[in-house]
Design an enzyme around this catalytic site. Structure first.
Site: not given
Ligand code: B3K
Ligand code: ZN
Length: 878
Positions: A127, A269-272, A304-305, A327
């Protein structure tokens, strides 16, 4: 100097993709410098897209090695490929499979987007637009595909191989040192949710049974040897999953849920899908290395994730303009989770502090934009406080307006109806309009109009008629690109408090049963009847709307609210308002009478004596004055950061003198013995003790130094150790240098702890700090390529040390510019983030303003400045 401007993408130009991708079969052969990716894409023309369009795939620094269509190599004249994209002018008009082979270099990837290496481990960040750095793709959020990923690697180099979805197969490749794993994710997802990990990792795990009785294997993967620091994250994950079932009825949908902590990461962090990747700062915790704040952040970010699994993944965004759809909503959900797990009032105050310091300042400056922006040139610059925090406030207001039950019904309808789709803000609001029968078009202005509305209130008591009238007026200042503003729908939660604290039994039919008045015209007024004595109004209880409030309540009324209001937020707000009145005048060089100081200091003393032990976490917040940047925001122009610093110190000293005795008492009575526990109650006791230590030191440096040294030497947890060190850091002398050196030695092998040490020194409000920061940039633990290190030292200096970053000689600006220019060549997202420190430049007094402007112009001159950085510089200067 850049000659071409980056293209501007506009919401109004949105068009569905001409092609869709139903399935993606990936084969990724990990290699440090030459990773091979074979992607088989099952494509078809989109029935809702433009007909006969060429197929234009995005790419970014990828090398094409092979291309075939339905198994046949594509002749050279049939396509055009560059590292930036792949175009097939005349693609088939029926379903077909395109097989693309690319080569990428994860070791050379310093942007930390796409596939890269962190401490030797392979990981990804896609992302917003990182997938195109792995293979050519329709890299946009409205193209949803089912992914199967085969990952192959050296067994020694990457014994652990993780992907999205469920594991389906794994094995070794006979006669080689290599092995592989295959992962399948049955849930269609956009490419930004793709992830893979390969590396040497240790694991903690447990099994979770969902509300419908399915078993899920939870795993948290960390650097080997740090497994015992992952227990809290795992526990927070389990609590988040249970909470989302209980509060939103949302269940998890795969057989595994994995979290991997990495050391080099651009954000939190990232929600993959099924494979969250985290900055290790938000996973690793032990009482010796993490503070209470770290624990609270870990809990919130894990939640959150995880919550994104529904608000973001099952229902994703049609385009990046809709970012707040996932978000803002997910921030709201994580805030509610933390409020339920901790103290709601304390958490609300903390949320509002963040909102005011980050979002209100953004909304008042050159980078202001609506919660749903209408244009961007670099989307990664729009992961902002406005999209996240104001986005969450908009959801909170919606809930306040329609009530808890309808809010839940609307959420259910939204999730059910939009499941598996890429949705818009209209889809979201449509669900609530449907369940309530309300027209939410006026409310939707919150998504479109930028700037913080200011609500001016006047109160009038008529003792003869026994009525009390409140008149309201709202105005939103003009912001970049928006001069004309319209009235917003503002929920005002309010109540009347008698001066002596007795409840007032007044009536007003425009206030609903929850005490909320909906203020939606430019001006309006309310009259309460049956008001038998002059009341003190308590407005915007719980901070019911993200607005600035002008209301000239006499100081004595604010003191009544501190003593008597049933709303904890407004008790806290009363002291903040009183302090701000004094701080603003002191900062402007105006004199403030002794009586005013005394009134506030004595009220705080009385409060500490009556409430300190009752609710320490709340008391710690009441005793903390508005920050220097809060004061700057209130002044809004001609700012002298040195004057602000001195003003704040003056008031702190007066409060310290008055409250020293009861605060010393609290140091004793709140002392905890026994094992450290990160729970909110224990953390609250530590918070108040540590605030008390700071206030005592403000009034009496010698005593403060003595107490802080004692605490530093005796501390058995990082919270107490760091708090005492930060008090010592404000007192120049040998004790400070000794403590800093001792801390450095103790944690020389702990990068995350050294970050705290960097930050603390970068925040020292004295002129030597500039040299100290420069010297620390040469420290062996510092690295310009690690975002945590850069943010800890240079980010903290420029965002949290107002007087030194904004030095009158411009040396603070130069320091940041020099770092930004170097970082920009490695990691544009990081340089762009650092540059936002300049966004208050126009509010400064003339000398500083001119120096900041020159520095920004110097940055703009740099040849090949990244798109990320030029976008911020340009908007900041405009
Ligand atoms: N969705 C990601 C953020 C990605 C940022 C890209 N530049 C984390 C979050 O908000 O949960
Ligand atoms: Zn988020």
């Amino acid at each position: 100097m850049r000659t071409e401007n980056a293209p501007v993408i506009r919401l109004e130009d949105y068009e569905p993709s001409p092609f869709l991708i139903d399935r993606v079969d990936l084969d990724v052969r990990l290699h440090p410098t030459a990773t091979r990716v074979t992607a088989a894409l099952a494509l078809r023309p989109n029935p809702h897209g433009r007909a006969e369009a060429p197929l234009v795939l995005d790419g970014d620094e990828v090398n094409l090695k092979g291309l075939s269509l339905d198994g046949q190599p594509l002749p050279a004249e049939a396509f055009v490929a560059s590292p930036k994209g792949l175009t097939i002018a005349r693609p088939p008009q029926q379903p077909f499979t395109l097989t693309i082979e690319t080569e990428i270099n994860p070791t050379a990837n310093t942007k930390l987007m796409g596939l890269y290496r962190s401490n030797g481990n392979y990981c990804t960040q896609c992302e917003a637009d990182g997938f195109r750095r792995i293979t050519y793709f329709l890299d946009r959020p409205d193209v949803l595909a089912v992914y199967t990923t085969r990952i192959e690697a050296d067994r020694d180099e990457a014994p652990v191989l993780l992907g999205n979805g469920n594991p389906v197969e794994a094995g070794i490749i006979e006669g080689t040192n290599r092995h592989y794993a295959v992962w399948h994710d049955p849930h269609p997802k956009p490419s930004y949710l793709f992830a893979l990990v390969g590396g040497k990792l240790g694991k903690v795990g447990k099994s979770f049974t969902t509300m419908s009785g399915r078993n899920v294997d939870l795993g948290v993967y960390v650097e080997p040897g740090k497994e015992d620091r992952a227990d809290y994250a795992l526990d927070a994950l389990e609590r988040s999953m249970r909470w989302d079932e209980r509060v939103f009825g949302r269940e998890y949908d795969l057989d595994v849920f994995n979290i991997v902590a990495v050391s080099d990461f651009n954000m939190g962090a990232m929600e993959n899908k099924g494979l969250n990747i985290f900055n290790d700062k938000y996973v690793l915790a032990s009482s010796e290395t993490a503070t209470d704040t770290d624990y609270a952040n870990i809990e919130a970010i894990i939640a959150h994730e995880y919550f994104h699994n529904w608000s973001g993944n099952r229902v994703t965004c049609r385009d990046w303009f809709q970012l707040c759809l996932k978000e803002g909503l997910t921030v709201f959900r994580d805030q509610e989770f933390s409020s339920d797990e901790r103290s709601r009032a304390v958490h609300r105050i903390s949320e509002v502090k963040v909102l005011r310091s980050r979002q209100f300042s953004e909304d008042a400056g050159p980078l202001a934009h609506p919660v749903r922006p209408t244009q961007y040139s670099e989307i990664n610059n729009f992961y902002t406080a406005t999209v996240y925090e104001k986005g969450a406030e908009v959801i909170r207001m919606l809930k306040t307006i329609i009530g808890d039950a309808d809010f839940r019904r609307g959420m259910d309808l939204y999730f059910d109806r939009c499941d598996g789709t890429a949705a818009t803000v209209e889809d979201f609001l449509g669900a609530f309009a449907e369940v309530t029968g309300r027209d939410l078009s006026h409310f939707s202005r919150w998504y479109a109009q930028s700037g913080t509305p200011r609500v001016t209130v006047k109160g009038d008591y008529d003792p003869k008629a026994q009525t009390y009238t409140l008149s309201f007026k709202q105005e939103t200042p003009s912001t970049p690109g928006q001069n004309q503003k319209s009235p917003m729908v503002i929920p005002v939660a309010l109540g009347l408090v008698a001066e002596d604290g007795k409840p007032i039994d007044a009536a007003c039919n425009r206030v609903d049963e929850n005490g909320v008045f909906i203020f939606e015209k430019g001006e309006d007024s309310l009259t309460f009847t049956n008001v038998t004595s002059r009341p003190v109004p308590s407005l915007f209880r719980g901070f019911s709307a993200p607005v600035k409030i002008s209301f000239d309540l006499p100081d004595s009324d604010l003191l009544s609210l501190l003593r008597h209001d049933s709303d904890a937020f407004n008790r806290w707000q009363a002291t903040q308002s009183l302090a701000m009145r004094i701080l603003v005048r002191l900062s402007k060089g105006e004199t403030v009478g002794q009586e005013e100081f005394d009134n506030l200091a004595r009220a705080l003393r009385a409060f500490v004596e009556s409430d300190g032990e009752k609710d320490p976490a709340f008391a710690a917040l009441v005793l903390s004055l508005p920050s220097e940047s809060d004061i700057a925001q209130e002044l809004a122009s001609n700012i002298d950061p040195d004057a602000i610093h001195t003003a704040r110190l003056t008031l702190r000293q007066r409060i310290g003198q008055e409250c020293a005795a009861p605060l010393q008492g609290l140091l004793q009575s709140l002392a905890t013995s026994g094992r450290y526990s990160p729970d909110a109650k224990s953390a609250g006791r530590r918070a108040l003790r540590n605030v008390a230590l700071g206030v005592i030191a403000d009034a009496d440096k010698a005593l403060g130094e003595k107490l802080a040294r004692e605490q530093f030497n005796a501390a058995t947890n990082m919270t107490d150790q760091l708090a005492s060190l930060s008090v010592l850091a404000t007192i120049p002398g040998q004790a400070r240098e000794d403590a800093l050196a001792a801390f450095e030695t103790q944690y020389k092998d702990e990068p995350l702890v050294l970050d705290k040490w960097f930050t603390l020194q970068a925040m020292i409000p004295e002129s030597e700090t500039l040299e100290r920061v420069k010297m620390l940039m040469g420290h062996k633990a510092f690295s310009l390529s690690n975002p945590n290190r850069v943010r800890a030292l240079v980010g903290s200096f420029s965002m949290l040390n107002q007087s030194q970053f904004n030095r009158a000689d411009g040396a603070g600006y130069d320091l940041l510019a020099d770092v930004v220019l170097r970082v920009d060549e490695l990691n544009p997202q990081l340089s762009a983030r650092l540059l936002t420190a300049f966004s208050a430049w126009r509010m400064m007094e003339n000398t500083r303003r001119a120096r900041a402007q020159n520095t920004l112009l110097r940055i703009r001159q740099k040849p090949d400045l990244s798109r990320d950085a030029s976008d911020i510089v340009q908007r900041t200067l405009d």
